[in-house]
Enzyme design. Structure first.
Site, PDB file in Angstrom:
ATOM      1  N   GLU B  55      -0.950 -55.918 125.292  1.00 60.99           N
ATOM      2  CA  GLU B  55      -2.230 -55.336 125.696  1.00 60.99           C
ATOM      3  C   GLU B  55      -2.066 -54.046 126.482  1.00 60.99           C
ATOM      4  O   GLU B  55      -2.828 -53.094 126.319  1.00 60.99           O
ATOM      5  CB  GLU B  55      -3.026 -56.348 126.513  1.00 60.99           C
ATOM      6  CG  GLU B  55      -3.505 -57.544 125.697  1.00 60.99           C
ATOM      7  CD  GLU B  55      -2.387 -58.493 125.286  1.00 60.99           C
ATOM      8  OE1 GLU B  55      -1.324 -58.488 125.938  1.00 60.99           O
ATOM      9  OE2 GLU B  55      -2.577 -59.223 124.301  1.00 60.99           O
ATOM     10  N   HIS B 124      -9.940 -68.319 127.127  1.00 62.27           N
ATOM     11  CA  HIS B 124     -10.788 -67.775 126.063  1.00 62.27           C
ATOM     12  C   HIS B 124     -12.264 -67.718 126.449  1.00 62.27           C
ATOM     13  O   HIS B 124     -13.105 -67.370 125.639  1.00 62.27           O
ATOM     14  CB  HIS B 124     -10.629 -68.609 124.790  1.00 62.27           C
ATOM     15  CG  HIS B 124      -9.277 -68.467 124.153  1.00 62.27           C
ATOM     16  ND1 HIS B 124      -8.147 -69.019 124.696  1.00 62.27           N
ATOM     17  CD2 HIS B 124      -8.884 -67.815 123.033  1.00 62.27           C
ATOM     18  CE1 HIS B 124      -7.106 -68.727 123.918  1.00 62.27           C
ATOM     19  NE2 HIS B 124      -7.529 -67.998 122.910  1.00 62.27           N
TER      20      HIS B 124
HETATM   21  C1  LIG Z   1      -1.483 -62.181 126.417  1.00 60.44           C
HETATM   22  C2  LIG Z   1      -2.085 -62.709 125.155  1.00 60.44           C
HETATM   23  N1  LIG Z   1      -2.510 -61.841 124.214  1.00 60.44           N
HETATM   24  C3  LIG Z   1      -3.092 -62.279 123.081  1.00 60.44           C
HETATM   25  C4  LIG Z   1      -3.269 -63.619 122.843  1.00 60.44           C
HETATM   26  C5  LIG Z   1      -3.944 -64.131 121.565  1.00 60.44           C
HETATM   27  N2  LIG Z   1      -2.925 -64.801 120.746  1.00 60.44           N
HETATM   28  C6  LIG Z   1      -2.785 -66.138 120.769  1.00 60.44           C
HETATM   29  S1  LIG Z   1      -1.442 -66.623 119.854  1.00 60.44           S
HETATM   30  C7  LIG Z   1      -1.072 -65.040 119.429  1.00 60.44           C
HETATM   31  C8  LIG Z   1       0.104 -64.763 118.562  1.00 60.44           C
HETATM   32  C9  LIG Z   1       1.368 -65.230 119.192  1.00 60.44           C
HETATM   33  O1  LIG Z   1       2.389 -65.165 118.231  1.00 60.44           O
HETATM   34  P1  LIG Z   1       3.799 -65.792 118.543  1.00 60.44           P
HETATM   35  O2  LIG Z   1       4.224 -65.375 119.920  1.00 60.44           O
HETATM   36  O3  LIG Z   1       4.701 -65.441 117.425  1.00 60.44           O
HETATM   37  O4  LIG Z   1       3.573 -67.357 118.607  1.00 60.44           O
HETATM   38  P2  LIG Z   1       3.077 -68.275 117.404  1.00 60.44           P
HETATM   39  O5  LIG Z   1       1.575 -68.330 117.489  1.00 60.44           O
HETATM   40  O6  LIG Z   1       3.554 -67.654 116.128  1.00 60.44           O
HETATM   41  O7  LIG Z   1       3.698 -69.609 117.648  1.00 60.44           O
HETATM   42  C10 LIG Z   1      -1.976 -64.151 119.989  1.00 60.44           C
HETATM   43  C11 LIG Z   1      -1.918 -62.688 119.818  1.00 60.44           C
HETATM   44  C12 LIG Z   1      -2.809 -64.503 123.852  1.00 60.44           C
HETATM   45  N3  LIG Z   1      -2.940 -65.832 123.721  1.00 60.44           N
HETATM   46  N4  LIG Z   1      -2.231 -64.030 124.981  1.00 60.44           N
END
Ligand SMILES: Cc1ncc(C[n+]2csc(CCOP(=O)(O)OP(=O)(O)O)c2C)c(N)n1
Ligand SMILES: Cc1ncc(C[n+]2csc(CCOP(=O)(O)OP(=O)(O)O)c2C)c(N)n1
Ligand SMILES: [Mg+2]
Ligand SMILES: [Mg+2]
Lengths: 347, 320, 347, 320
Positions: B55, B124
């Site tokens: 972000e 959220h």
């Molecule tokens: C700081 C933050 N930014 C955005 C989000 C929204 N978000 C939730 S899961 C995700 C993707 C995360 O991907 P990854 O780290 O590869 O984990 P995965 O979901 O693939 O297990 C995002 C962008 C969040 N939860 N926290």
């Protein structure tokens, strides 16, 4: 990782000089002028004519060498310690002085000078250089953005996000880290467990170069290559310029608390300005009288800037409301009236 | 509202080469709320940019683009994930004009879905807009309807300064409202009287405007005439509109789902007592979220204000 | 960089098995149980009995393999997708289910279980594992902390700061990155310009290992070594476990928008559970009836947890005020009274 | 005050093995304000930790340590550099107890020098405490004197929950005050009447308490009796003390150097009108910093409230 060096500590040339003697003389003058500014500011701060000042003595080659590799319309995004680089890229001494005097008018760089006011938040400005270079590319320009920052900045999360964005979007960005040995009192060895800061580049899929930051020629060669890569759309480069902060962190810092004089003395022997002087002398491109000439000219240039800055009419207090938006909001207009009414009472 | 915002983005991208959209998942998938649906297909991956999960990087890069002459529209996926970008917003986005004495400016828009009421997971349902309203150098606006969302977003893109554009998640799919075709803008910084009332005024914004209207309906059945003022802008607050409404009836209820202490309701109450004290017939009632983490689904409804809580506060002002 | 693999995709053993058949059977049961939970949750979410759910199908070896390398009293700091690992380290299914039902009571792990409630903010929890391991060392314990996170987390500034602190302070931390191919819709290739995420480790002066995350044996071997290093005071390790998210990002995600079925089908052929089954069968340590037995037992275990979670007495609304501090502040007490007075009206 | 805080830290480190100090330059140099001077020499680099320049890392690591059973005292060098750590504070430090339903807690103290009046460089005069007061799950306190600083810091270290401890930079070397030797604590969450007054009360905290007292002196020469209430705690606000003071005189001036919109002054004004409206003889006057970046040295004095601005506001309440 091997450290790139073209001018040995004793001033002898190893390999080819990236610039001719004339250009070398021009940059020597620039380094001397920067040093004159640095000394003047430290003195003025002691006299209470400036707020806190962050000296860059010892980093002249790293800064002038970086700026010299830029085109006049390229972007420079630097820190509170990078006055020499900013000036060389077109940011007037008087603006730099005004900032140090606590006058926001110093932040206004002349039109056409693409140098951001110096950034004080460690690490946060690298991504600005990424965005700036990116915007140039999207606008079809071949301008690039170079950002200067210190070893300490590599510990911040924003360093990571900036490097990653630059790698992913292959932005025309040159990252020049002036590793001057310390983040205030923290020696670089205790800031990272990596052998070199330049080792971080591989994690972002970009080239990382280790260069002697007190070697003007090496700086020009290495930064020049990185600038060329960026301009040709080959993406970003990370450069670790190994240098040393000869002075305190700022005029309020007591460096004696965290380092001993022998080390400082050792680094003084690697002085970037002396190195070029020795080289020029050997190349018959230097003599005593010329140096006193340019030293005098430099002093005069700085004095003129100081005079101009100190002669400026007082800053209008209510300008603080005007600086926030193109048009002050209703809230700011009300607050301006309140300041008119009674805000000045304590002034 | 999602549709109206999508239209505004489409118009902005189509009419100004300098407009760029950047955020997490805004491209290929069209955003987790589908707000940017179809835009990358239409304008390409260079102008509708899928960013890594960072972000601070998204806002910082958009800031650099804006200083460089573009008109970026950055999206933070949820307000709960905007905090890593807060330093960029408070330290740079809101300051570059001041720091450079007008030489450099950052005309970017930061779109952020916010607010609760949908039983979402932790982080959220955040409603921390007061933090942004407390931040110098950025304007903060919140649409309550699709019509307002489209007009305010287009105004935000045109604005020469940074705008934090907060989108109430609950309203994305609520309110099927006819929205004018094509381009139109609504002034930023102005509140909107959405309902006239002679006994009291309910000041709200975002998703709470609908709750306020529902409360006004309830009150009407009791013979209490409640007006509703949609703030629309949190920075600046349209003080004149708030004060005028307060003077008219002498009774004010201000509603927000943000935390209570140092929240937007406190600001409105402070303004009213400051400029309309002698018209007040009762204390300004603050109906707010609590100073707690927003509870998860099972008890969230005890946190987010609803019509009955608002009506109850309104009745108290009538006793005053 | 070479990817470590001990069980080939077709289940044949390459090199030595790090665990004996009995232990392998135990972990096979665990993977199956995790899969049963995963399927149940997806089904319950469709029925509206759970809020959004993030399936981990395909990542069972990465998760069970990581948790299996831990001592029961070690710390585990994981994400919303790591239910299998958390459960294996002692976090009850019923707690995990309650969280998904939107009930804060799920966050209370049994005493002695050192597993933090799953972290939803991407990247922010890695540094918590650094601090936890660090605190154990300062308290003279040899507990270590393992953190699970995704490929997407490596883009966050907090990833960088956590890795750097772990390196600088040589904390007993094991970083296990489950590279499951995506951060929601972002393929990992577009998240970084580095060849491998494991390449990032060198920038922090710590070992980085690339391992087949769908290979239970490789996971146990690699994570086991890292845990041993940490426990022996040799510092942190970064592990990139290459796996794949077979399901959608969450139950509200439409993965069809950003990937095609052939790729998913290809990854199904590399299923981590099938791989162990094939191995066990070859080792005469598996038969049909045993699997249906354990499958039934797993289903029963999950059903029991669901029943328990759904049978729990309603959550007291005013508990939200009590959860904030050891003693509610005066502000919270006033707000509790307000809730009593009229807050419940809309309930 | 720097000395008093140093003593408190010394006592905490000496009396509790679990106490750890971590921050930038806190060790070898004893901090940029020398507040931690001598502590690393006395307690070693394992317990007084020089950290890399990474605020989120510092707070996040201290959070982990606290959950793990230690009592960390983290220092952020200036409030202007606390923003990178804000996500850790709002998303984790203030939430782990709620998230884990009391299973895990984070008893850490985050010390942050703040405020202006010393003509510092950009980012070094921030007064954004309202943001932290708006953050659930953390207590926010501000000492105005060396005596309060020592007692409140020791109480903060003992507190089972996270405390943001804001230290007014201007007061570090001001006020040579005798501070009791050894250990003592002052309750968190309680305001302190520092001066009685019958005509009005000036509510302030931190460096503004001294300005309020100076204003009260000025007013006294005019025959106006102004009391001064030191809030000490911003979260929670000691509403009962504020309301009692407001009721006593019916006139309230609240002073803060933080920005005006959604700042602490708004909260105090909202509380007063909410609970003491009918005692008010005049609107609560908010004397605040403006919604601008804190100006640099040359014009900073037009931003930070001083005695005359406060007295002027007080006189207005007398007309009301
Ligand atoms: C700081 C933050 N930014 C955005 C989000 C929204 N978000 C939730 S899961 C995700 C993707 C995360 O991907 P990854 O780290 O590869 O984990 P995965 O979901 O693939 O297990 C995002 C962008 C969040 N939860 N926290
Ligand atoms: C985000 C942030 N944290 C802390 C500070 C305080 N600070 C000012 S300079 C500095 C050290 C920076 O070291 P380095 O990056 O090596 O640059 P140098 O001063 O050596 O040129 C620190 C910690 C700051 N300005 N910004
Ligand atoms: Mg440095
Ligand atoms: Mg992933």
């Amino acid at each position: 990782m091997e450290m790139i060096r073209l001018l040995d500590v004793d001033g002898t040339l190893m390999g080819d000089a990236p610039i001719d003697p004339e250009e070398t003389r021009r940059l020597f003058v620039a380094m001397l002028t920067g040093r004159a500014y640095d000394a003047k500011c430290t003195a003025m701060q002691k006299q209470g004519r400036l707020a806190t000042y962050a000296p860059f003595e010892g980093q002249e080659a790293a800064q002038i060498g970086s700026a010299a590799a830029l085109r006049p319309d390229d972007w420079l995004v630097a820190t509170y310690r990078d006055a020499a680089a900013m000036w060389f890229q077109g940011y007037p001494w008087v603006n730099l002085l005004l900032g140090r005097m606590g006058d926001e008018r110093g932040g206004f760089a002349p039109e056409g000078v693409n140098v951001l006011p110096s950034s004080i938040t460690v690490g946060a400005h690298l991504i600005h250089a990424v965005g700036l270079g990116w915007s140039e590319r999207l606008q079809g320009s071949d301008r690039i953005a170079l950002t200067l920052f210190g070893d300490g900045a590599t510990s911040e999360g924003d360093f990571h996000e900036a490097m990653n964005f630059a790698g992913v979007f292959a932005t025309p960005t040159v990252f020049v880290c002036q590793n001057n040995g310390f983040a205030i009192s923290m020696p670089v060895e205790r800031q990272t467990a990596a052998e070199h800061l330049a080792d971080k580049a591989v994690g972002y899929g970009m080239p990382g170069t280790l260069v002697d930051g007190n070697d003007l020629f090496a700086m020009i060669a290495v930064v020049g290559d990185a600038v060329a890569r960026a301009r040709n759309g080959e993406g970003p480069t990370f450069i670790e310029a190994v240098t040393y902060r000869l002075g305190p962190h700022t005029t309020t810092d007591d460096a004696g608390r965290y380092r001993n004089d022998e080390v400082v003395a050792e680094w003084r022997r690697r002085d970037p300005v002396d190195r070029v002087r020795t080289y020029l002398r050997a190349a018959d491109a230097w003599d005593e009288s010329w140096e006193s000439e340019i030293a005098a000219a430099a002093a005069a240039e700085i004095e003129a800037a100081v005079a101009e800055a100190e002669a400026l009419e007082p800053l209008e207090p209510s300008a603080m409301f005007d600086r926030m938006f193109a048009q002050p909001t209703s809230a700011l207009d009300r607050q301006r009236s309140a300041l008119r009414r009674d805000g000045a009472l304590d002034a | 509202m999602a549709q109206a915002i999508n239209e505004a983005l489409d118009i902005a991208l189509a009419s100004d080469e300098r407009v760029v959209v950047i955020g997490e998942d805004v491209g290929t998938t069209g955003g987790v709320f589908r707000v940017t649906d179809g835009l990358q297909q239409r304008y390409g991956a260079e102008r509708v940019v899928d960013a890594p999960v960072a972000e601070s990087g998204i806002v910082g890069a958009a800031f650099g683009m804006a200083v460089g002459g573009l008109r970026p529209i950055a999206e933070i996926q949820f307000l709960g994930f905007a905090y890593p970008a807060y330093d960029q917003i408070v330290s740079h986005v809101g300051r570059i004009r001041n720091r450079s004495n007008h030489r450099f400016t950052a005309p970017l828009v930061i779109r952020i879905p916010f607010g609760g009421g949908v039983g979402a997971a932790e982080h959220h349902s955040e409603s921390s807009e007061a933090i942004f309203a407390h931040t110098p150098g950025v304007k903060v606006v919140v649409p309550a309807t699709p019509y307002a969302a489209k007009g305010m977003l287009l105004a935000a893109v045109d604005d020469p300064d940074p705008v934090v554009f907060l989108e109430p998640i609950r309203m994305y799919r609520a309110l099927k409202q006819e929205v004018p075709e094509g381009r139109y803008t609504l002034p930023l910084g102005k509140a909107e009287v959405v309902r006239e009332g002679s006994d009291l005024v309910i000041v709200a914004y975002g998703a709470m405007v609908r709750e306020a209207q529902r409360a006004a309906d309830v009150l009407a059945t009791e013979g209490i005439s409640a007006g509703v003022l949609d703030l629309r802008s949190l920075s600046p607050v349209d003080e004149d509109a708030v004060v005028a409404a307060a003077r008219r009836s002498g009774r004010v209820v201000v509603v927000t789902e943000s935390h209570r202490t140092a929240g937007m309701a406190s600001e409105v109450a402070a303004v009213v007592q400051e400029r309309a004290l002698y018209s007040l017939l009762a204390p300004v009632e603050r109906v707010t979220g609590w100073d707690t983490v927003v509870p998860l689904k099972r008890t969230e409804r005890f946190y987010v204000p609803g019509p009955e809580r608002i009506a109850h506060a309104a009745r108290r002002t009538m006793e005053g």
